[in-house]
Design a protein around this motif. Structure first.
Motif, short mmCIF file in Angstrom:
data_model
loop_
_atom_site.label_atom_id
_atom_site.label_comp_id
_atom_site.label_asym_id
_atom_site.label_seq_id
_atom_site.Cartn_x
_atom_site.Cartn_y
_atom_site.Cartn_z
N ALA A 178 6.59 10.37 -2.61
CA ALA A 178 6.33 11.56 -1.81
C ALA A 178 5.60 11.21 -0.52
O ALA A 178 5.96 11.69 0.57
N MET A 179 4.57 10.36 -0.62
CA MET A 179 3.82 10.00 0.58
C MET A 179 4.64 9.12 1.50
O MET A 179 4.58 9.26 2.74
N GLU A 180 5.42 8.19 0.95
CA GLU A 180 6.28 7.37 1.81
C GLU A 180 7.30 8.23 2.54
O GLU A 180 7.61 7.97 3.72
N SER A 181 7.82 9.25 1.88
CA SER A 181 8.77 10.15 2.53
C SER A 181 8.08 10.94 3.63
O SER A 181 8.62 11.10 4.73
N TYR A 198 4.82 2.83 12.98
CA TYR A 198 3.45 2.51 12.59
C TYR A 198 3.00 3.38 11.41
O TYR A 198 2.29 2.91 10.52
N PHE A 199 3.41 4.63 11.41
CA PHE A 199 3.06 5.49 10.29
C PHE A 199 3.81 5.08 9.02
O PHE A 199 3.29 5.22 7.91
N ILE A 200 5.03 4.59 9.17
CA ILE A 200 5.75 4.09 7.99
C ILE A 200 5.00 2.91 7.38
O ILE A 200 4.89 2.78 6.15
N ARG A 201 4.46 2.04 8.24
CA ARG A 201 3.69 0.90 7.72
C ARG A 201 2.37 1.34 7.09
O ARG A 201 1.83 0.67 6.22
N LEU A 202 1.85 2.49 7.54
CA LEU A 202 0.59 3.00 6.99
C LEU A 202 0.78 3.74 5.67
O LEU A 202 -0.21 4.15 5.05
N ALA A 228 -2.20 4.18 2.86
CA ALA A 228 -2.67 5.55 2.65
C ALA A 228 -2.53 5.96 1.19
O ALA A 228 -3.41 6.63 0.63
N TYR A 229 -1.42 5.54 0.55
CA TYR A 229 -1.24 5.86 -0.87
C TYR A 229 -2.32 5.19 -1.72
O TYR A 229 -2.88 5.81 -2.64
N ASN A 230 -2.61 3.92 -1.42
CA ASN A 230 -3.65 3.22 -2.18
C ASN A 230 -5.01 3.91 -2.02
O ASN A 230 -5.78 4.02 -2.99
N PHE A 231 -5.28 4.38 -0.82
CA PHE A 231 -6.55 5.07 -0.59
C PHE A 231 -6.60 6.39 -1.36
O PHE A 231 -7.61 6.71 -2.00
N LEU A 247 -8.45 9.96 -5.52
CA LEU A 247 -7.95 11.22 -6.08
C LEU A 247 -8.62 11.49 -7.42
O LEU A 247 -8.73 10.60 -8.27
N PRO A 248 -9.10 12.72 -7.66
CA PRO A 248 -9.74 13.03 -8.95
C PRO A 248 -8.77 12.79 -10.12
O PRO A 248 -7.56 12.98 -9.99
#
Length: 519
Positions: free
Chosen positions: A108-111, A156-160, A164-167, A172-173
């Motif tokens: 979902a985040m990669e999309s 650049y956002f694709i590379r991030l 971002a998912y790892n963070f 995430l609770p």
């Protein structure tokens, strides 16, 4: 001829789309979708590609010329605000939308991170808004500037996406992470009844959309072209003839639209699983019949009057329902099956799903890709029958057709193999044989990687005294010796016995990097 016909069909459908009240882009898209399903799709793509590249270059040059630096400088604040809104909004809503459909958080985040731009279609929408007078002309260069900025930042956002998912996963609770995983699991594990219902509903909507489009096109042609033309020729009989022609052309599609979209066994399974499914099926049937009746009434009302349309239309509809006997239904299903088979000819030919021989045996025609592991092998060495249980019935190689090839026949890229097997066997073999047919790739070899060069043999060259066979130039350096130029200006073609002498010039074809090391 193929290029002219293809472009003519594209432009013709685009113009027809405008006459029907739609956009040029929609007409071109529809014709492209139709052409993509025919057997000549690859050949058409090859001849269309240069034209596409030309218009693509002109389009992006024109877009670049629309970037007014003075406008960007003047409206830098709204441009940056809109860019931030697009980027943040697409990430948030793209990720949220994928989560709703049941995708895992990573996907979902990669999309969402890969959707952080507005494409060139935004220019078309902005142009349409200006032509209709609902947008200020100053909006257009702002839209272009936002598109350029967001397109530039998208890689650049694709590379991030992964960082971002790892963070997010780390912070995430646990309860929220548990809920997302649970929802994803429940959403992806659909029961058999729900899958069957979705299949029936998809077929129902697709049939309504397709047949309604054809019927609407017939009505528009009748009212805009046929009826005015008949009124100029035979005014007294023009309406009656228009009625007959329109209803005759519409009748096959009206009958197909009025018939059930689901098979009898599917309806029985749905009702057996849950009696509530009987109500939606009845509602769907009534909606299709009312839609067919509406098309008939509208056509007759537009040609004559509302009263005539309702009375005659209702009588025709009742006769049509009476005519829906079992024999006619069978005939209409055969016509519908032929229509869809012609529409999907290319895919059916490739997979062999509609080319049954006996029982579950299909005949598929699969093109051999450059990455196929069987390239260069003889049929007997490929072990296709032992590994995958299939048989090779034919080989199409260019204009040559080889029926029932023997085991010594070799497989080459571009060959079209006639494969006989079950549907499961063919589907498992398709990606293996077609490997390398996709274009692109960073390590893809190109024709300009090979060049012709010459090497002068000095007195100390290790090739002196060797022959073209013993020097192993082809094996060590992947180079082909084309000719040997002697110091007196004469040439020899290599035969394997030519001795190399000081002052000889070797003319070689190969990879420039390998030839440099040979030098």
């Amino acid at each position: 001829t193929l290029l002219v016909v293809s472009l003519g069909l594209c432009f013709g459908m685009a113009v027809f789309s405008v006459y029907c009240g739609f956009s040029l882009a929609l007409g071109a898209f529809v014709m492209g979708s139709i052409i993509a399903g025919i057997s000549y799709a690859e050949r058409i793509e090859q001849v269309i590609t240069p034209v596409k590249d030309l218009f693509g270059a002109v389009f992006f040059i024109s877009v670049g010329m629309m970037v007014d630096l003075h406008v960007i400088e003047e409206y830098i604040s709204p441009i940056l605000i809109l860019s931030c809104v697009v980027i943040v909004g697409m990430i948030v809503f793209g990720t949220f939308g994928m989560l709703i459909t049941g995708q895992p958080l990573r996907i979902a985040m990669e999309s969402g991170f890969s959707l952080t731009q507005i494409g060139e279609f935004a220019f078309i929408i902005a142009s349409l808004g200006m032509s209709l007078g609902v947008l200020n002309p100053i909006i257009y260069p702002i839209v272009v500037a936002v598109s350029v900025i967001t397109t530039f930042t998208t890689p650049y956002f694709i590379r991030l996406a992964d960082p971002a998912y790892n963070f997010v996963e780390k912070h995430l609770p646990r309860k929220l992470h548990f809920l997302i995983n649970r929802y994803t699991t429940n959403a992806t594990s659909e029961c058999e009844t729900r899958v069957l219902w979705k299949t029936v509903l998809k077929r129902y909507l697709w049939r309504i959309l397709l047949y309604s489009s054809v019927i609407i096109a017939i009505i528009l042609i009748t009212l805009r072209y046929l009826l005015p033309w008949l009124e100029t020729i035979i005014p007294s009989w023009s309406r009656l003839i228009a009625d007959i022609v329109a209803l005759s052309c519409m009748s096959p599609f009206l009958l197909a639209l009025a018939m059930p979209a689901s098979r009898k066994t599917e309806r029985e399974r749905l009702i057996a699983a849950n009696a509530r499914f009987d109500v939606p099926l009845i509602v769907m049937s009534l909606f299709r019949m009312l839609l067919s009746l509406g098309f008939i009434i509208y056509t007759l009302s537009a040609i004559h009057s509302m009263r005539v349309g309702w009375i005659v239309g209702f009588l025709i509809f009742m006769l049509m329902l009476i005519a829906l006997s079992g024999r006619l239904r069978k005939h209409m299903r055969r016509i519908e099956s032929t229509f869809f088979n012609n529409l999907n000819e290319r895919e059916l030919r490739r997979s062999g799903r509609n080319n049954n021989l006996v029982s579950d045996m299909h005949l598929a025609y699969i093109e051999v890709g450059y990455g196929c592991p069987f390239v260069g092998d003889r049929l007997i060495d490929s072990n296709l029958r032992q590994r995958y249980g299939v048989n090779v019935a034919s080989i199409q190689r260019g204009s040559s057709f080889i029926a029932v090839p023997n085991g010594t026949m070799r497989i080459f890229p571009g060959d079209i193999l006639g494969i006989i097997g079950t549907d499961e066997q063919i589907q498992a073999l398709l990606p293996i044989i077609e490997q390398g047919n996709e274009t692109g790739g960073e390590n893809e070899n190109r024709a300009d990687d090979i060049k012709l060069t010459n090497i002068l043999l000095s007195e100390t060259s290790p090739l002196i005294g060797k022959t073209s066979a013993t020097s192993q130039i082809r094996d060590k350096y992947k180079a082909l010796l084309v000719a040997i130029q002697h110091s007196d200006g004469t040439y020899d073609h290599p035969t394997g016995n030519n001795l190399f002498n000081p002052g000889d010039i070797l003319w070689l074809v190969g990879d420039p990097k390998q030839l440099e090391s040979l030098k």
